[in-house]
Design a protein around this motif. Structure first.
Motif, PDB file in Angstrom:
ATOM      1  N   ASN A  44      10.690 -17.371   7.190  1.00 45.81           N
ATOM      2  CA  ASN A  44      11.346 -17.894   8.351  1.00 45.81           C
ATOM      3  C   ASN A  44      12.512 -17.112   9.129  1.00 45.81           C
ATOM      4  O   ASN A  44      13.108 -16.482   8.325  1.00 45.81           O
ATOM      5  N   SER A  45      12.450 -17.435  10.415  1.00 41.71           N
ATOM      6  CA  SER A  45      13.680 -16.346  10.952  1.00 41.71           C
ATOM      7  C   SER A  45      14.947 -17.200  11.078  1.00 41.71           C
ATOM      8  O   SER A  45      14.943 -18.594  10.682  1.00 41.71           O
ATOM      9  N   ILE A  46      16.089 -16.468  11.054  1.00 41.06           N
ATOM     10  CA  ILE A  46      17.238 -17.516  11.265  1.00 41.06           C
ATOM     11  C   ILE A  46      17.915 -17.278  12.710  1.00 41.06           C
ATOM     12  O   ILE A  46      17.596 -16.767  13.440  1.00 41.06           O
ATOM     13  N   ILE A  47      18.802 -18.457  12.892  1.00 43.43           N
ATOM     14  CA  ILE A  47      19.416 -18.597  14.161  1.00 43.43           C
ATOM     15  C   ILE A  47      20.560 -17.677  14.366  1.00 43.43           C
ATOM     16  O   ILE A  47      21.152 -17.104  13.705  1.00 43.43           O
ATOM     17  N   LEU A 103      11.488 -20.518  13.340  1.00 34.99           N
ATOM     18  CA  LEU A 103      12.643 -21.068  12.467  1.00 34.99           C
ATOM     19  C   LEU A 103      12.129 -22.160  11.420  1.00 34.99           C
ATOM     20  O   LEU A 103      12.750 -22.269  10.207  1.00 34.99           O
ATOM     21  N   THR A 104      10.938 -22.621  11.579  1.00 40.64           N
ATOM     22  CA  THR A 104      10.495 -23.675  10.733  1.00 40.64           C
ATOM     23  C   THR A 104       9.024 -23.438  10.059  1.00 40.64           C
ATOM     24  O   THR A 104       8.111 -24.486   9.403  1.00 40.64           O
ATOM     25  N   ASN A 105       8.984 -21.985  10.020  1.00 43.56           N
ATOM     26  CA  ASN A 105       7.545 -21.784   9.388  1.00 43.56           C
ATOM     27  C   ASN A 105       7.642 -21.927   8.003  1.00 43.56           C
ATOM     28  O   ASN A 105       6.316 -22.467   7.530  1.00 43.56           O
ATOM     29  N   LYS A 106       8.487 -21.878   7.402  1.00 41.15           N
ATOM     30  CA  LYS A 106       8.540 -22.178   5.990  1.00 41.15           C
ATOM     31  C   LYS A 106       9.942 -22.909   5.638  1.00 41.15           C
ATOM     32  O   LYS A 106      10.671 -22.564   6.249  1.00 41.15           O
ATOM     33  N   TYR A 111      22.836 -24.156   9.195  1.00 38.20           N
ATOM     34  CA  TYR A 111      23.556 -23.168   9.340  1.00 38.20           C
ATOM     35  C   TYR A 111      25.189 -23.530   9.468  1.00 38.20           C
ATOM     36  O   TYR A 111      25.984 -22.619   9.064  1.00 38.20           O
ATOM     37  N   TYR A 112      25.594 -24.551  10.349  1.00 38.71           N
ATOM     38  CA  TYR A 112      26.805 -24.759  10.504  1.00 38.71           C
ATOM     39  C   TYR A 112      27.528 -26.044   9.681  1.00 38.71           C
ATOM     40  O   TYR A 112      28.395 -26.799  10.183  1.00 38.71           O
ATOM     41  N   ALA A 163      19.020 -36.155  13.530  1.00 42.47           N
ATOM     42  CA  ALA A 163      18.575 -36.030  14.681  1.00 42.47           C
ATOM     43  C   ALA A 163      18.381 -34.377  15.136  1.00 42.47           C
ATOM     44  O   ALA A 163      17.516 -33.950  15.749  1.00 42.47           O
ATOM     45  N   PHE A 164      19.128 -33.633  14.126  1.00 37.77           N
ATOM     46  CA  PHE A 164      19.259 -32.100  14.614  1.00 37.77           C
ATOM     47  C   PHE A 164      17.969 -31.503  13.812  1.00 37.77           C
ATOM     48  O   PHE A 164      17.766 -31.676  12.753  1.00 37.77           O
ATOM     49  N   LEU A 165      17.745 -30.227  14.266  1.00 33.73           N
ATOM     50  CA  LEU A 165      16.737 -29.331  13.587  1.00 33.73           C
ATOM     51  C   LEU A 165      17.381 -28.800  12.230  1.00 33.73           C
ATOM     52  O   LEU A 165      18.429 -28.295  12.398  1.00 33.73           O
ATOM     53  N   GLY A 166      16.538 -28.955  11.384  1.00 31.52           N
ATOM     54  CA  GLY A 166      17.165 -28.583   9.881  1.00 31.52           C
ATOM     55  C   GLY A 166      17.757 -27.267   9.965  1.00 31.52           C
ATOM     56  O   GLY A 166      18.808 -27.164   9.420  1.00 31.52           O
TER      57      GLY A 166
END
Length: 438
Positions: free
Chosen positions: A303-306, A377-380, A130-131, A122-125
């Motif tokens: 892609n950027s990171i969180i 975040l999901t660019n690639k 990351y966690y 259910a969570f964004l990949g």
């Protein structure tokens, strides 16, 4: 009298069959967090909604200062046997929390032990990954996840003769726009919030460059920093050059540069997506674009990171507390709560359902650019260089990075000297963490 006797007996019988919770005070769950100002107000609002939704548990949010102060305070409290049930820890504290043996109750296990429904997919990949452990088990509950974006003040662009609807897309364009802004009378072209997170960590990921060996630390404690490559050196040196004519102005560490953008001193700002809510409340006419990139770097942008933080559950509390913690996490991650949190603050929605709900509600049409964080975040698909970092002693390493970057901005060191020193000093801290935890 017979009726009165019957009534008393009926009431007694009814009371006897009520659950114990009908008489007991709700179980109090302590949540230590680092959300100040309007974010703290929103945290209080969310917990009040949860508390009103049921009567068995009462979550008590307690503001404990900065991210670093909140994490170190919770670790000290655990050692003293006075820990909260939940503590909010920023992303770079992940390795430190993982190494706190016996202190952490992993979220995947919490949800399983309490029988609470939990669906990792259910969570964004990028958020979930990351966690999680290398085999996909979630360690802490995502809450306020963010990524850096590019802000610009539309009114000030117009004043400087720039198209208010067209931000710079590349770093050379940032330099050109900043030059025009300064020439039109502004004392600053752009500034940068959380410079280590944006100009080193996310810059590297956005250009698909490694921050450290061993998959940025995900592969093991033997990791070494490698963020002193030629692309990072070129980038930092260029910003230093722009600092000489005020195209770039250093505004301090972490969120300290915020007033420079909010006041209009600096019309362009690289900052957390989580700052959008505050800027909106300040009635700034701003736009949000993707992070700029160097066009001569092959494959960029990646892609950027969180950034932001998650909620860690601490061991050592009574068993009945954890059922309440699990229910609170289910509440927090519900589409309605996450969509509202995302729309109010600018932090990304942590689940696909919350993102889709936000789209259905028409929020992105009313507030253009507020979906940029998710799109970045999901660019690639993430690579080993762009899925994040997991480095021990990273709070201290960030202090080193700040010190050395400040040396560059002050003209005391070249970008190469500073980046080499970051790597050398940082690797010493990594070896200390490795020896203490192997």
């Amino acid at each position: 009298m017979k009726f009165a006797t019957f009534l008393r007996a009926a009431v007694a019988a009814a009371l006897f069959t009520l659950p114990i919770s009908a008489f007991a005070d709700p179980i109090e769950i302590q949540w230590w967090h680092a959300m100040g100002g309007q974010l703290g107000d929103k945290v209080n609002e969310i917990t009040a909604k949860f508390n009103a939704s049921q009567s068995d548990y009462k979550v008590v949010p307690v503001f404990k200062g900065t991210y670093t102060e909140t994490m170190t305070g919770a670790i000290a409290a655990f050692r003293a046997g006075q820990q909260p049930d939940i503590v909010q820890v920023f992303e770079v504290g992940t390795a430190t929390m993982m190494a706190a043996k016996g202190a952490v109750y992993p979220v995947w296990k919490l949800m399983a032990d309490t029988g609470e429904k939990f669906e990792p997919k259910a969570f964004l990949g990028p958020v979930y990954g990351y966690y999680s452990t290398t085999d996909g088990k979630l360690l802490s509950m995502p809450f306020n996840s963010s990524t850096p974006v590019f802000y610009w003040n539309k009114d000030l662009f117009k004043k400087a003769g720039l198209d208010p609807e067209t931000p710079p897309k590349t770093w050379p364009e940032v330099g050109e726009f900043a030059k025009k802004l300064v020439a039109s009378g502004f004392s600053c072209g752009f500034t940068v919030q959380w410079q280590t997170w944006i100009n080193l960590e996310n810059f590297s990921a956005w250009h698909n460059l490694p921050i450290a060996t061993e998959e940025n630390g995900f592969g093991g404690l033997g990791t070494k920093l490698v963020l002193n490559g030629p692309v990072q050196e070129k980038h930092i040196q260029q910003i230093a050059e722009w600092g000489k004519d005020k195209r770039f102005v250093y505004g301090g560490r972490e969120g300290k540069p915020d007033p420079k953008f909010a006041s209009g001193e600096c019309p362009m700002y690289l900052a957390s997506s989580g700052s959008a809510g505050g800027f909106a409340k300040a009635n700034i006419n701003f736009g949000i674009g993707e992070l700029p990139y160097w066009p001569d770097v092959q494959g960029a942008p990646q892609n950027s990171i969180i950034g932001g933080a998650t909620l860690w559950v601490l061991e050592g509390k009574p068993k009945d507390h954890y059922k309440g913690v699990a229910k609170f996490f289910t509440f927090l991650s519900s589409p309605e709560i996450q969509a509202d949190w995302h729309q109010s603050t600018g932090y990304v929605p942590i689940t696909t359902a919350a993102y889709e709900l936000t789209k259905e509600q028409g929020f992105y049409k009313k507030s253009p650019g507020r979906d940029v964080a998710v799109l970045q975040l999901t660019n690639k698909p993430p690579t080993q260089n762009s899925k994040g970092l997991r480095l021990g002693n990273y709070v201290q390493i960030r202090d080193v990075e700040d010190e050395e970057l400040e040396n560059v901005w002050a003209g005391k060191k070249t970008a190469k000297q500073a980046l080499d020193d970051i790597v050398n000093r940082g690797n010493t801290l990594l070896r200390q963490f490795q020896s203490a935890n192997e």
